[in-house]
Structures are given as C-alpha cells and as structure tokens.
Design a protein around this motif. Structure first.
Motif: not given
Lengths: 136, 153
Positions: A59, A61-63, A65-66, A69-70, A74-75, A77-81
């Motif tokens: 959850l 990690m999803a926040y 991610a917002r 994407t804010d 979204v397209e 994004l190359r990587s996210y960890r």
C-alpha cells in the motif's frame, strides 16, 4: 513533468496521504490481491504477536507510485524499487517524498533517477527506494 | 526449515490475471488515486491510452492470482507469522491496460542468510507478459523469514 526541466536536486512536491483506515486495508486487500489476514483480522494479528493489524507494505509502495505518476506519465517509468524499512500502523499518515539524484542519457533518452521515501508523522521512515523515469 | 540455496533456479507456480476496469478502479479507490486517467476511460483515451493504464505496482497482483499464493512458503516450512516483505522492484518494458491478460512466471533467483541464519532471504524474479507474449514488466521480490524464538532449525 509539465514544469521546468528536471535537474539534480529537484524535489517533487510532497504527497501527504490521509490517515490510513481499517477500511483502507480491506479495500486494498481486494484491489491488490493480497488477502493476508494479518492486515485485516485482529485475532490473526495478535496470534502473530502484533498489537493490531498494520498496513500492507505494498500500500505504501502504491502511494509512493502515485507521487511518481502525479509528476510523470505512467509510460515514462523505467524502473521502481523500494525497501520496506518499518511497518505502517493503522491511522498513520504517510508522506511520500522524492528528489532527483541523477540525470543522464541512457538508450538515447534523458533519464532521471529519483531517491524516494515514505515517512510517518512521528518521523519513522517506513520505506526507501528509487525510480528511474524518462524525462524531457 | 526447507529454505536453502538448493532452491535457486526453481520455478514457482505462475499465475494469470485478466485486468478489468473494475479491478483497476478498486485499486485506484483503495490507494486514494485521484488522477482520472486511472479511473475514467475517456480521460485515459485523452492521454493517448487505449484503456485505463495499469498503475506501477498493480503488477504484483498478477502473482497473487492463485487460490493460495502463500502455500509454496508453508510447503517449505515457513511460518507466515515470521514472514516479511523486504524489498520489491519493478522494471517496466511497456504500458499495460485494462483488457490485457497478464501472466507471471516466477523463478527463485537467490536464497541466502544473514545474522547467522536468524534471517533467511528468498529472492524471486518474475517476468510478466501480456496475451501476445510480449514482455510488459519484470518483478523482483525479496522475502525475509525471521527465525522465531523456539523454532527449530
């Protein structure tokens, strides 16, 4: 990003999340597919030695991610960890932060690497991470 | 417990998920998402998407689309009360959308211990492909299993 060109040191506007409700955890269980009852059922949480249920790591990690994407399509994004550093209790108020650490040319595109974190109102850092985005 | 480096290279059971608008809207609602491109098809199309785009961490749901996604751990003797999600990584290859059927194929890529065996780490990599077998994302998950007090080795 619609604003000025990203540079090293550019900080994204903080994303402040409202307090996490038990309802949030139930909805996220359904949305994310993570039905682990330790996040939903007080009896199970207590039997595992916890005082209460706590938020799913994904959850947070999803926040975070917002926050991405804010600020970036979204397209792009190359990587996210992320690394999960501490649990997030019910009623916590996470704040998501990001800052550009590096900008470089990779595979013919300009890419920014961002340092990311989520922290709670009491200062606990629950999550640290990084993302790479293609940027203008 | 059955967690040992001999597991490296083992394929775990994969899973498939038909991504629906309804499921993406529930994910959006549960994560406080306000951006209409993740909720409203017209807004997504105005942003040049064919349908609602899959948000960055939703791919994790693909691997959970099994009747009992944690059974492989209990089969290895892992007490789920001792389980922590240590790290999670996604590498993105293309954008997925509602209507796509996504399939993950997880493989255990590393098993190691720290603190004299008090912590065991299980690393799994899972490419995610769409219905045309095109690579969409790659997931990398690190699970941490704590040695609970009183548990036998």
């Amino acid at each position: 990003m619609t604003g000025p060109l990203l540079e090293v040191g550019t900080r994204l506007p903080d994303l402040a999340v409202p307090p996490i409700l038990r309802t949030t955890l139930a909805l996220f269980a359904g949305g994310s597919g993570d039905h682990n009852p330790i996040h939903l059922d007080l009896d199970i949480a207590r039997s595992a030695g916890m005082d209460d249920v706590f938020a799913q790591g994904m959850l947070s990690m999803a926040y975070l991610a917002r926050l991405l994407t804010d600020n970036f399509p979204v397209e792009s994004l190359r990587s996210y960890r992320v690394r999960f550093a501490a649990i997030t209790p019910v009623h916590a108020r996470p704040t998501c932060q990001g800052e550009v650490r590096d900008v470089s040319e990779v595979d013919g595109e300009r890419r920014a690497t961002l340092d990311l974190s989520v922290s709670l109102a009491d200062g606990t850092v629950t999550l640290t991470g990084e993302a790479v985005v293609a940027c203008p | 417990m059955g967690l040992s480096p001999s597991l490296i290279g083992t394929a775990r059971e994969g899973a498939s998920l038909l991504v629906t608008r309804s499921r993406l809207r529930l994910f959006a609602k549960s994560t406080g998402q306000q951006d209409p491109i993740f909720i409203d098809v017209d807004a997504a199309r105005r942003a040049s998407h064919s349908d609602l785009p899959v948000p960055p961490t939703f791919f994790f749901a693909v691997g959970l689309e099994l009747p009992a996604p944690l059974d492989f751990l209990t089969d290895l003797g892992v007490d789920l009360a001792a389980l922590l999600h240590g790290e999670q990584e996604f590498t993105y290859h293309r954008t997925a959308h509602a209507g796509d059927t996504l399939t993950s194929s997880p493989v255990i890529t590393d098993v190691f211990e720290k603190k004299g065996g008090a912590l065991m780490f299980l690393v799994t990599e899972a490419p995610v492909v769409d219905q045309d077998d095109v690579l969409v994302a790659t997931m990398r998950e690190t699970l941490v299993v704590r040695q609970l007090a009183g548990a036998g080795a």
